[in-house]
Design an enzyme around this catalytic site. Structure first.
Site, PDB file in Angstrom:
ATOM      1  N   CYS A  51      88.527  27.654  42.640  1.00  0.00           N
ATOM      2  CA  CYS A  51      87.317  28.421  42.329  1.00  0.00           C
ATOM      3  C   CYS A  51      87.685  29.784  41.738  1.00  0.00           C
ATOM      4  O   CYS A  51      88.118  29.851  40.594  1.00  0.00           O
ATOM      5  CB  CYS A  51      86.410  28.520  43.549  1.00  0.00           C
ATOM      6  SG  CYS A  51      84.717  29.061  43.162  1.00  0.00           S
ATOM      7  N   HIS A  77      85.876  22.781  45.262  1.00  0.00           N
ATOM      8  CA  HIS A  77      86.503  23.213  46.516  1.00  0.00           C
ATOM      9  C   HIS A  77      86.991  22.007  47.316  1.00  0.00           C
ATOM     10  O   HIS A  77      86.233  21.448  48.120  1.00  0.00           O
ATOM     11  CB  HIS A  77      85.508  23.994  47.360  1.00  0.00           C
ATOM     12  CG  HIS A  77      85.267  25.392  46.911  1.00  0.00           C
ATOM     13  ND1 HIS A  77      86.065  26.455  47.296  1.00  0.00           N
ATOM     14  CD2 HIS A  77      84.319  25.913  46.096  1.00  0.00           C
ATOM     15  CE1 HIS A  77      85.614  27.572  46.746  1.00  0.00           C
ATOM     16  NE2 HIS A  77      84.557  27.269  46.009  1.00  0.00           N
ATOM     17  N   GLU A 119      88.816  22.141  49.805  1.00  0.00           N
ATOM     18  CA  GLU A 119      88.934  22.582  51.201  1.00  0.00           C
ATOM     19  C   GLU A 119      87.587  22.700  51.908  1.00  0.00           C
ATOM     20  O   GLU A 119      87.533  22.929  53.117  1.00  0.00           O
ATOM     21  CB  GLU A 119      89.679  23.927  51.264  1.00  0.00           C
ATOM     22  CG  GLU A 119      88.855  25.168  51.001  1.00  0.00           C
ATOM     23  CD  GLU A 119      88.498  25.434  49.538  1.00  0.00           C
ATOM     24  OE1 GLU A 119      88.166  26.587  49.232  1.00  0.00           O
ATOM     25  OE2 GLU A 119      88.542  24.482  48.724  1.00  0.00           O
TER      26      GLU A 119
END
Length: 238
Positions: free
Chosen positions: A95, A185, A187
């Protein structure tokens, strides 16, 4: 064994981080790293990055800050990125990290002309991406979690586009052999997206907008999450 360095460029909301960990924790967990296999440097807090040699790889996290703020720590991080590329360090930008990597290497980042993108989106792997060590296993398409208002407007001249989407044309790229950026993302999980959805609803209400207009899907994206373990394996076994 050399460690993986996590370059912390920001964090999530403090109350949530206190009970669930922060960007660096989610990233290390996603990579499957033991505590002695990684370390974190918080550049947003003014910490100085170490020399890139001696590390197996580096991940540059997301941030609530904007690349266009051009703060001193951002300029210092960009200079370090260029040194790390020269040193041959594998890197993954997520990001904000994806955006600052592009800016450091000659591209351009800024506000997305079509505004905010948040929630679960479909991401398509390009032909070049199908041959990539990180993106190839995700082909031909996968779902990823998004939370961004800025974007890579122009890729670095020597970048290879690896993945794209209907809202975001530059979902992933690679520079050279092993410097990757991903706008999505890997994660994030569904709980994190719900957190950001609540934040956006609160902002909409405060600004007098209709929060019901925010149709933001929240879900786990296990396929995209596998990218983190592949990056760690690449760094630790090459």
């Amino acid at each position: 064994m050399a460690k993986i360095l996590i370059v912390k460029t920001g964090g999530t909301f403090a109350e949530y981080a206190a009970s669930h960990g922060d960007f660096e924790n989610w990233t290390a967990t996603g990579m499957g790293l033991a505590p002695d296999q990684w370390e974190c440097v918080n550049v947003q807090a003014g910490r100085t990055l170490p020399a890139p040699n001696g590390y197996a790889g580096a991940v540059i996290t997301g941030s609530h800050d904007m690349v266009t703020d051009r703060l001193d720590w951002m300029r210092d991080t960009e200079a370090w990125i260029r040194r790390a590329v020269e040193a041959g360090l594998p890197m993954l930008g997520i990001c904000f990290g994806h955006q600052i990597l592009a800016t450091a290497l000659g591209g351009e980042s800024g506000f997305h002309p079509n505004g905010l993108e948040m929630g679960v989106v479909d991401i398509a792997v390009t032909e070049a991406g199908r041959e990539d060590v990180l993106l190839g296993p995700l082909a031909p398409s996968f779902k990823g979690n998004m939370a961004h208002s800025q974007t890579v407007l122009r890729l670095p001249e020597n970048a290879t586009l690896l993945a794209t989407g209907s809202h975001e044309p530059h979902q992933s790229y690679r520079v050279g052999k092993h410097v990757w950026g991903v706008q999505f993302h890997p994660e994030f999980n569904a709980d994190v997206i719900r957190l950001y959805r609540r934040d956006q609803r609160d902002k909409a209400i405060a600004e007098g907008r209709n929060p019901e207009a925010l149709r933001i899907e929240a879900a786990d994206t296990p396929k995209s999450a596998t990218l983190l373990k592949r990056f760690a394996a690449y760094c630790l076994t090459r």
